[in-house]
Write a protein that holds these residues in place. Structure first.
Motif, PDB file in Angstrom:
ATOM      1  N   ASN A 455     -13.475  20.343 -20.490  1.00  0.00           N
ATOM      2  CA  ASN A 455     -13.635  18.964 -20.960  1.00  0.00           C
ATOM      3  C   ASN A 455     -15.095  18.524 -20.917  1.00  0.00           C
ATOM      4  O   ASN A 455     -15.561  17.746 -21.751  1.00  0.00           O
ATOM      5  CB  ASN A 455     -12.759  18.004 -20.153  1.00  0.00           C
ATOM      6  CG  ASN A 455     -13.119  17.983 -18.674  1.00  0.00           C
ATOM      7  OD1 ASN A 455     -13.715  18.940 -18.164  1.00  0.00           O
ATOM      8  ND2 ASN A 455     -12.773  16.910 -17.987  1.00  0.00           N
ATOM      9  N   ARG A 457     -17.632  20.606 -21.385  1.00  0.00           N
ATOM     10  CA  ARG A 457     -18.266  21.303 -22.509  1.00  0.00           C
ATOM     11  C   ARG A 457     -17.976  20.555 -23.823  1.00  0.00           C
ATOM     12  O   ARG A 457     -18.854  20.408 -24.671  1.00  0.00           O
ATOM     13  CB  ARG A 457     -17.744  22.746 -22.616  1.00  0.00           C
ATOM     14  CG  ARG A 457     -18.343  23.680 -21.565  1.00  0.00           C
ATOM     15  CD  ARG A 457     -17.729  25.074 -21.655  1.00  0.00           C
ATOM     16  NE  ARG A 457     -18.439  26.012 -20.788  1.00  0.00           N
ATOM     17  CZ  ARG A 457     -19.437  26.786 -21.162  1.00  0.00           C
ATOM     18  NH1 ARG A 457     -19.868  26.741 -22.405  1.00  0.00           N
ATOM     19  NH2 ARG A 457     -20.017  27.609 -20.313  1.00  0.00           N
ATOM     20  N   GLU A 458     -16.754  20.112 -23.974  1.00  0.00           N
ATOM     21  CA  GLU A 458     -16.388  19.373 -25.178  1.00  0.00           C
ATOM     22  C   GLU A 458     -17.164  18.067 -25.272  1.00  0.00           C
ATOM     23  O   GLU A 458     -17.594  17.666 -26.368  1.00  0.00           O
ATOM     24  CB  GLU A 458     -14.884  19.091 -25.179  1.00  0.00           C
ATOM     25  CG  GLU A 458     -14.044  20.351 -25.411  1.00  0.00           C
ATOM     26  CD  GLU A 458     -12.557  20.086 -25.293  1.00  0.00           C
ATOM     27  OE1 GLU A 458     -12.179  18.966 -24.863  1.00  0.00           O
ATOM     28  OE2 GLU A 458     -11.766  20.985 -25.642  1.00  0.00           O
ATOM     29  N   LEU A 459     -17.370  17.412 -24.153  1.00  0.00           N
ATOM     30  CA  LEU A 459     -18.149  16.162 -24.127  1.00  0.00           C
ATOM     31  C   LEU A 459     -19.614  16.449 -24.467  1.00  0.00           C
ATOM     32  O   LEU A 459     -20.253  15.682 -25.210  1.00  0.00           O
ATOM     33  CB  LEU A 459     -18.041  15.510 -22.746  1.00  0.00           C
ATOM     34  CG  LEU A 459     -18.752  14.148 -22.580  1.00  0.00           C
ATOM     35  CD1 LEU A 459     -18.140  13.113 -23.528  1.00  0.00           C
ATOM     36  CD2 LEU A 459     -18.641  13.675 -21.131  1.00  0.00           C
ATOM     37  N   TRP A 461     -20.734  18.932 -26.316  1.00  0.00           N
ATOM     38  CA  TRP A 461     -20.802  19.222 -27.751  1.00  0.00           C
ATOM     39  C   TRP A 461     -20.648  17.945 -28.586  1.00  0.00           C
ATOM     40  O   TRP A 461     -21.311  17.775 -29.608  1.00  0.00           O
ATOM     41  CB  TRP A 461     -19.730  20.232 -28.147  1.00  0.00           C
ATOM     42  CG  TRP A 461     -19.661  20.458 -29.632  1.00  0.00           C
ATOM     43  CD1 TRP A 461     -18.675  20.092 -30.489  1.00  0.00           C
ATOM     44  CD2 TRP A 461     -20.670  21.095 -30.442  1.00  0.00           C
ATOM     45  NE1 TRP A 461     -18.980  20.446 -31.771  1.00  0.00           N
ATOM     46  CE2 TRP A 461     -20.204  21.074 -31.773  1.00  0.00           C
ATOM     47  CE3 TRP A 461     -21.911  21.679 -30.159  1.00  0.00           C
ATOM     48  CZ2 TRP A 461     -20.937  21.608 -32.833  1.00  0.00           C
ATOM     49  CZ3 TRP A 461     -22.639  22.212 -31.216  1.00  0.00           C
ATOM     50  CH2 TRP A 461     -22.156  22.171 -32.527  1.00  0.00           C
ATOM     51  N   GLU A 462     -19.815  17.060 -28.128  1.00  0.00           N
ATOM     52  CA  GLU A 462     -19.598  15.797 -28.837  1.00  0.00           C
ATOM     53  C   GLU A 462     -20.890  14.987 -28.915  1.00  0.00           C
ATOM     54  O   GLU A 462     -21.194  14.353 -29.935  1.00  0.00           O
ATOM     55  CB  GLU A 462     -18.515  14.990 -28.121  1.00  0.00           C
ATOM     56  CG  GLU A 462     -18.052  13.773 -28.897  1.00  0.00           C
ATOM     57  CD  GLU A 462     -16.914  13.057 -28.186  1.00  0.00           C
ATOM     58  OE1 GLU A 462     -16.859  11.814 -28.299  1.00  0.00           O
ATOM     59  OE2 GLU A 462     -16.098  13.727 -27.518  1.00  0.00           O
ATOM     60  N   LYS A 463     -21.674  15.014 -27.847  1.00  0.00           N
ATOM     61  CA  LYS A 463     -22.953  14.290 -27.844  1.00  0.00           C
ATOM     62  C   LYS A 463     -23.968  14.961 -28.776  1.00  0.00           C
ATOM     63  O   LYS A 463     -24.851  14.307 -29.329  1.00  0.00           O
ATOM     64  CB  LYS A 463     -23.518  14.239 -26.422  1.00  0.00           C
ATOM     65  CG  LYS A 463     -22.726  13.345 -25.474  1.00  0.00           C
ATOM     66  CD  LYS A 463     -23.349  13.352 -24.089  1.00  0.00           C
ATOM     67  CE  LYS A 463     -22.566  12.458 -23.127  1.00  0.00           C
ATOM     68  NZ  LYS A 463     -23.141  12.475 -21.758  1.00  0.00           N
ATOM     69  N   THR A 465     -23.125  16.715 -31.531  1.00  0.00           N
ATOM     70  CA  THR A 465     -22.605  16.774 -32.906  1.00  0.00           C
ATOM     71  C   THR A 465     -23.368  15.901 -33.895  1.00  0.00           C
ATOM     72  O   THR A 465     -23.682  16.357 -35.009  1.00  0.00           O
ATOM     73  CB  THR A 465     -21.108  16.430 -32.934  1.00  0.00           C
ATOM     74  OG1 THR A 465     -20.394  17.388 -32.134  1.00  0.00           O
ATOM     75  CG2 THR A 465     -20.560  16.454 -34.355  1.00  0.00           C
ATOM     76  N   GLU A 469     -24.858  17.278 -37.408  1.00  0.00           N
ATOM     77  CA  GLU A 469     -24.448  16.755 -38.717  1.00  0.00           C
ATOM     78  C   GLU A 469     -25.654  16.271 -39.513  1.00  0.00           C
ATOM     79  O   GLU A 469     -25.691  16.404 -40.741  1.00  0.00           O
ATOM     80  CB  GLU A 469     -23.442  15.621 -38.534  1.00  0.00           C
ATOM     81  CG  GLU A 469     -22.094  16.102 -38.002  1.00  0.00           C
ATOM     82  CD  GLU A 469     -21.131  14.954 -37.741  1.00  0.00           C
ATOM     83  OE1 GLU A 469     -21.584  13.784 -37.728  1.00  0.00           O
ATOM     84  OE2 GLU A 469     -19.928  15.238 -37.554  1.00  0.00           O
ATOM     85  N   GLU A 491     -22.242  26.267 -31.353  1.00  0.00           N
ATOM     86  CA  GLU A 491     -20.946  25.657 -31.055  1.00  0.00           C
ATOM     87  C   GLU A 491     -20.002  26.653 -30.390  1.00  0.00           C
ATOM     88  O   GLU A 491     -19.290  26.316 -29.434  1.00  0.00           O
ATOM     89  CB  GLU A 491     -20.308  25.134 -32.349  1.00  0.00           C
ATOM     90  CG  GLU A 491     -18.970  24.443 -32.122  1.00  0.00           C
ATOM     91  CD  GLU A 491     -18.344  23.934 -33.400  1.00  0.00           C
ATOM     92  OE1 GLU A 491     -17.159  23.550 -33.368  1.00  0.00           O
ATOM     93  OE2 GLU A 491     -19.030  23.914 -34.452  1.00  0.00           O
ATOM     94  N   LEU A 495     -18.468  25.785 -26.689  1.00  0.00           N
ATOM     95  CA  LEU A 495     -17.011  25.574 -26.563  1.00  0.00           C
ATOM     96  C   LEU A 495     -16.260  26.863 -26.240  1.00  0.00           C
ATOM     97  O   LEU A 495     -15.024  26.843 -26.128  1.00  0.00           O
ATOM     98  CB  LEU A 495     -16.468  24.973 -27.864  1.00  0.00           C
ATOM     99  CG  LEU A 495     -17.049  23.606 -28.258  1.00  0.00           C
ATOM    100  CD1 LEU A 495     -16.426  23.127 -29.561  1.00  0.00           C
ATOM    101  CD2 LEU A 495     -16.826  22.577 -27.155  1.00  0.00           C
ATOM    102  N   THR A 502     -15.167  29.627 -35.761  1.00  0.00           N
ATOM    103  CA  THR A 502     -16.105  28.502 -35.901  1.00  0.00           C
ATOM    104  C   THR A 502     -16.732  28.474 -37.295  1.00  0.00           C
ATOM    105  O   THR A 502     -16.832  27.413 -37.924  1.00  0.00           O
ATOM    106  CB  THR A 502     -17.216  28.597 -34.848  1.00  0.00           C
ATOM    107  OG1 THR A 502     -16.637  28.793 -33.558  1.00  0.00           O
ATOM    108  CG2 THR A 502     -18.050  27.337 -34.823  1.00  0.00           C
TER     109      THR A 502
END
Length: 512
Positions: A455, A457-459, A461-463, A465, A469, A491, A495, A502
């Motif tokens: 969780n 790691r996902e957070l 990556w979310e920051k 992203t 983009e 990524e 993740l 991916t």
């Protein structure tokens, strides 16, 4: 290059038909001349080099002269190849006719001389070879002057001067146009793709000058002027990231070449450039479905040209057969394709141009990374860096970054820190010539203490992203990401996802 190395290159570039022709030319000398001993040694050696050939020669001919024999063999080979070019390359034929005309005039065979010159002028006009046309007209007028213009009217003389001046005007326009195209290609090779608005403005200045020349020239009906104009436009659009417009320009060029095959150079390097442009544009817009049609055209070029051109064109064919699978992360298909091209390409990579060879090693490395064969990846990317011919070109930075990725996968963190400092210094000294993606890769490779829990790691990556983009929204950054989607690799590491999965997700996201 030493003469013996030149001879080795020439012999290994000979086709079966060319070898047969050479054997027929020297049949009377067989088993008698020292130069044929060298020819025999080279043709029977699997990996010849100058030293071993020289040693073997003196074993067979202790009293022979290697230097004299190698020079004579070189001259025999080039003479044989020149003979074969006759009737196969109009440029060779036209220049050969000029030499014949000079020889006939010197022997007072005036009628035959003017007959050849008249035919040469007619063919030079048909093939739009203005350089030969100028020389042929100059010779004709010079010989007519010496003979006091026999049987010639003033109107006919005026017409010949008019033809001379028109040819000179076209040469001047083509030269001006070519100089701008050369400058555009030079900047692409030595500075790289456009990264900033200022660099785009510099390119716009070139575009304005080229448009001015094109507008002041009668390009319609002249193949070379039209070709150069459209090539400039297509390359400019590619450099500015306008891939859809570039694709349309390249397709127009393809039609132009198909309708004017008599003007193709031999080998057809310009048409190869057009096909590469079409395929590159199709890849960048994600239109893989149209690629096979143009790949078939590329295959036809490979069957009819010189050895060195054939190897480089084969490399191009391999790359664009590879990209649909590589971009989608289908590394198993990539490996199968590599195996198919082992004999026609990898075994002949010594014949590739420095840039083409580096591209081949780069994409081969990426395939091995996808297959998690990091030892093979390290070997190939190291071979790419050894080549000093591209040391200062933009592609080398990408190659060095990929080598860092291999070090990361092999957990060689000390090497990453050392090499990163060197790359960072280069980027900081030329900020206008660097991509944000390059800085992102370096930052991640040197990132310590990545989150352990899923969780977290996902957070993390979310920051990250939104920044990722933004890179894809920037057409300048897309010029690096089109080589390979390095953000997908980042990524997959954050993740702990499969790289194939991916890459496939990124491709699907682009289609939406």
């Amino acid at each position: 290059m030493k003469r013996v190395d030149s001879v080795i290159s020439l012999i290994y570039s000979l086709s079966k038909a060319e070898k047969k022709h050479f054997s027929l030319l020297v049949v009377k000398d067989r088993d008698e001349k020292d130069y044929l001993v060298i020819y025999d040694i080279i043709t029977k050696s699997k990996q010849p080099n100058g030293n071993t050939i020289k040693e073997e020669f003196y074993k067979r001919r202790p009293n022979g002269s290697f230097e004299v024999s190698i020079q004579y063999l070189y001259e025999k080979l080039t003479d044989a190849l020149l003979i074969l070019r006759k009737k196969k390359d109009i440029c060779y034929d036209l220049f050969n006719n000029l030499c014949k005309a000079r020889m006939l005039y010197e022997r007072s065979l005036f009628e035959e001389c003017f007959e050849i010159l008249s035919d040469t002028i007619e063919q030079a006009q048909y093939y739009e070879n203005n350089e030969v046309l100028i020389i042929a007209l100059k010779l004709e007028l010079e010989y007519l002057l010496r003979l006091n213009f026999p049987g010639m009217t003033e109107k006919e003389l005026f017409h010949k001067h008019f033809m001379q001046n028109e040819a000179l005007k076209k040469i001047r326009k083509i030269t001006e146009q070519s100089s701008l195209h050369n400058l555009l290609k030079y900047r692409l090779a030595h500075i790289g793709s456009i990264r900033t608005a200022q660099q785009k403005q510099d390119m716009n200045d070139l575009m304005v000058n080229e448009l001015y020349i094109a507008a002041s020239s009668e390009t319609e009906g002249n193949f070379e002027l039209t070709r150069n104009h459209k090539l400039f436009q297509a390359n400019y659009l590619m450099m500015t990231g306008n891939y859809k417009a570039a694709l349309n320009s390249y397709k127009e060029l393809d039609l132009l070449f198909e309708k004017n095959q008599q003007f193709w150079s031999n080998p057809p390097i310009y048409y190869l450039s057009v096909l590469e442009g079409v395929l590159s544009s199709l890849r960048f817009v994600g239109n893989y479905e149209e690629m096979p049609y143009f790949l078939e055209k590329l295959k036809k070029l490979i069957t009819t040209t010189s050895f060195e051109f054939k190897v480089n064109a084969t490399c191009l064919l391999f790359q664009y057969e590879l990209f649909p699978s590589l971009d989608k992360g289908n590394f198993l298909e990539c490996t199968k394709l590599m195996n198919l091209y082992h004999e026609p390409l990898y075994d002949k990579e010594v014949w590739l141009s420095p840039i083409r060879k580096s591209e081949l090693l780069l994409y081969t490395t990426l395939i091995h990374i996808g297959n998690q064969d990091y030892k093979a990846a390290k070997k190939h990317i190291s071979n790419a860096i050894i080549d000093h011919n591209i040391k200062y070109l933009p592609l080398m930075r990408t190659i060095r970054l990929v080598r860092l990725i291999v070090y990361y996968e092999m957990q060689e963190y000390d090497l990453i820190r050392h090499e990163s400092r060197s790359i960072s210094r280069g980027l900081s000294s030329s900020k206008e010539q660097s991509f944000k993606t390059e800085h992102l890769i370096l930052w991640f490779l040197n990132k310590k203490n990545l989150p352990i829990l899923r969780n977290e790691r996902e957070l993390f990556w979310e920051k990250l992203t939104p920044e990722i983009e933004h890179l894809f929204d920037d057409k300048f950054e897309n010029q690096l990401l089109r080589i390979f989607d390095f953000t997908a690799w980042i990524e997959s590491k954050i993740l702990k996802k499969n790289l194939t999965e991916t890459l496939q997700q990124h491709i699907n996201a682009k289609k939406l």
